[in-house]
Scaffold this active site. Structure first.
Site, mmCIF file in Angstrom:
data_model
loop_
_atom_site.group_PDB
_atom_site.id
_atom_site.type_symbol
_atom_site.label_atom_id
_atom_site.label_comp_id
_atom_site.label_asym_id
_atom_site.label_seq_id
_atom_site.Cartn_x
_atom_site.Cartn_y
_atom_site.Cartn_z
ATOM 1 N N GLY A 95 3.006 -1.236 4.272
ATOM 2 C CA GLY A 95 3.014 0.198 4.005
ATOM 3 C C GLY A 95 4.440 0.675 3.722
ATOM 4 O O GLY A 95 4.968 0.501 2.618
ATOM 5 N N GLU A 112 -6.507 4.469 8.093
ATOM 6 C CA GLU A 112 -6.329 5.910 7.833
ATOM 7 C C GLU A 112 -7.596 6.499 7.206
ATOM 8 O O GLU A 112 -7.951 7.649 7.468
ATOM 9 C CB GLU A 112 -5.094 6.126 6.938
ATOM 10 C CG GLU A 112 -3.817 5.875 7.723
ATOM 11 C CD GLU A 112 -2.658 5.323 6.930
ATOM 12 O OE1 GLU A 112 -2.669 5.410 5.684
ATOM 13 O OE2 GLU A 112 -1.727 4.779 7.559
ATOM 14 N N ASN A 137 0.873 -1.179 0.000
ATOM 15 C CA ASN A 137 0.000 0.000 0.000
ATOM 16 C C ASN A 137 0.914 1.235 0.000
ATOM 17 O O ASN A 137 1.525 1.544 1.017
ATOM 18 C CB ASN A 137 -0.883 -0.055 1.264
ATOM 19 C CG ASN A 137 -1.723 1.190 1.442
ATOM 20 O OD1 ASN A 137 -1.825 2.028 0.544
ATOM 21 N ND2 ASN A 137 -2.323 1.325 2.615
ATOM 22 N N TRP A 138 0.985 1.885 -1.142
ATOM 23 C CA TRP A 138 1.932 3.003 -1.272
ATOM 24 C C TRP A 138 1.402 4.302 -0.659
ATOM 25 O O TRP A 138 2.113 5.292 -0.615
ATOM 26 C CB TRP A 138 2.288 3.226 -2.746
ATOM 27 C CG TRP A 138 3.032 2.072 -3.365
ATOM 28 C CD1 TRP A 138 3.408 0.896 -2.748
ATOM 29 C CD2 TRP A 138 3.501 1.970 -4.711
ATOM 30 N NE1 TRP A 138 4.072 0.083 -3.629
ATOM 31 C CE2 TRP A 138 4.148 0.714 -4.846
ATOM 32 C CE3 TRP A 138 3.438 2.813 -5.828
ATOM 33 C CZ2 TRP A 138 4.721 0.298 -6.049
ATOM 34 C CZ3 TRP A 138 4.006 2.391 -7.032
ATOM 35 C CH2 TRP A 138 4.642 1.152 -7.126
HETATM 36 P P1 PGA Z 1 3.069 0.082 7.708
HETATM 37 O O1 PGA Z 1 1.607 0.264 7.087
HETATM 38 O O2 PGA Z 1 3.616 -1.198 7.111
HETATM 39 O O3 PGA Z 1 3.829 1.293 7.289
HETATM 40 O O4 PGA Z 1 2.903 -0.042 9.184
HETATM 41 C C1 PGA Z 1 0.734 -0.815 6.926
HETATM 42 C C2 PGA Z 1 -0.571 -0.328 6.333
HETATM 43 O O5 PGA Z 1 -0.996 0.776 6.665
HETATM 44 O O6 PGA Z 1 -1.212 -1.028 5.517
#
Ligand code: PGA
Length: 250
Positions: free
Chosen positions: A234, A97, A9-10
């Site tokens: 992420g 988010e 997930n960019w």
């Molecule tokens: P992160 O994000 O690997 O930066 O903790 C994961 C995500 O939000 O899918």
């Protein structure tokens, strides 16, 4: 047998030129075909470009969100048919988010899920508890409610289009990760909850990804757990080498 999946997930990172660089690095770094299905989710403006560049490769492209309506006066929004028209068949819904900063509720997510299913899209459905929920030992009931509100009203046939991503909010972007045991415990709980709400075969077939500070250093241990079928990545997905290391940890 259920699928292993590693999805990157960019988020709101990488402009067009940077997307081009990361894609070409991924194409060379991930040249060996892996046991896992590999997915990347660039931002909306780069989806069509990414789809064209990755055509014929083993890497699929997903959107990070979509609107629930078919079309209309929703300034700034993107519909399922717009995504499909540029080749996108997979959409991430319910990311924490989106829930925290854009007010997405379970009820809204149910609408989005229904629309995505109507368009026969695959949904990576994200959910997970906050730190307070875990501290007060409400994490199982919070997760169960999130699943129930958005997914348990669907018909059994829809589950072939659903991938689950358990992402404890306290572990996202914090460097804090659930221990492999905590991830396994929750994934097993999710599977048994689905078995009760639907049946064993749906529970056995659905891929459940873990997300939250997965890095090359911890991926292998987490992915080794029997109910963890891969990850939603992420920060570590923004670098080709670290993403490839995570894919190879499956
Ligand atoms: P992160 O994000 O690997 O930066 O903790 C994961 C995500 O939000 O899918």
């Amino acid at each position: 047998m259920r699928k292993k999946i590693v999805a990157g997930n960019w988020k709101m990172n990488k402009n067009l030129a940077e997307t081009g660089v990361l894609i070409s690095e991924l194409k060379t770094t991930l040249e060996q075909s892996s046991d896992a299905e590999i997915i990347v989710a660039p931002t909306f403006t780069n989806l069509y470009y990414a789809f064209e560049e990755l055509k014929g490769s083993d890497i699929k492209v997903a959107a990070q969100n979509m609107h629930q309506a078919e079309h209309g006066a929703f300034t700034g929004e993107i519909s399922a048919s717009m995504l499909k028209s540029v080749g996108i068949e997979i959409v991430i819904l319910g990311h924490s988010e989106r829930r925290a900063y854009f007010g997405e509720t379970d009820e809204l997510l149910l609408e989005k899920v229904k629309t995505a299913l109507k368009h026969d899209m695959t949904i990576i459905f994200c959910f997970g508890e906050e730190l307070e929920d875990r501290k007060s030992e409400k994490h199982f009931s919070v997760v169960e409610t999130q699943l129930k509100n958005a997914l348990f009203g669907l018909d059994a046939a829809s589950w072939k289009n659903i991938v689950l991503a358990y992402e404890p909010v306290w572990a996202i972007g914090t460097g804090e990760t659930a221990s492999p045991e905590q991830a396994q415990e929750m994934h097993a709980f999710i599977r048994s909850t689905i078995a009760k709400a639907f049946n064993d075969s749906i529970a056995e077939e659905v891929s459940i990804l873990y997300g939250g500070s997965v890095k090359p250093a911890n991926a292998k241990e987490i992915f080794a757990k029997p109910d963890v079928d891969g990850g939603l990545i992420g920060g570590a997905a923004l670098d080709a080498e670290s993403f490839a290391a995570i894919v190879n940890a499956i």
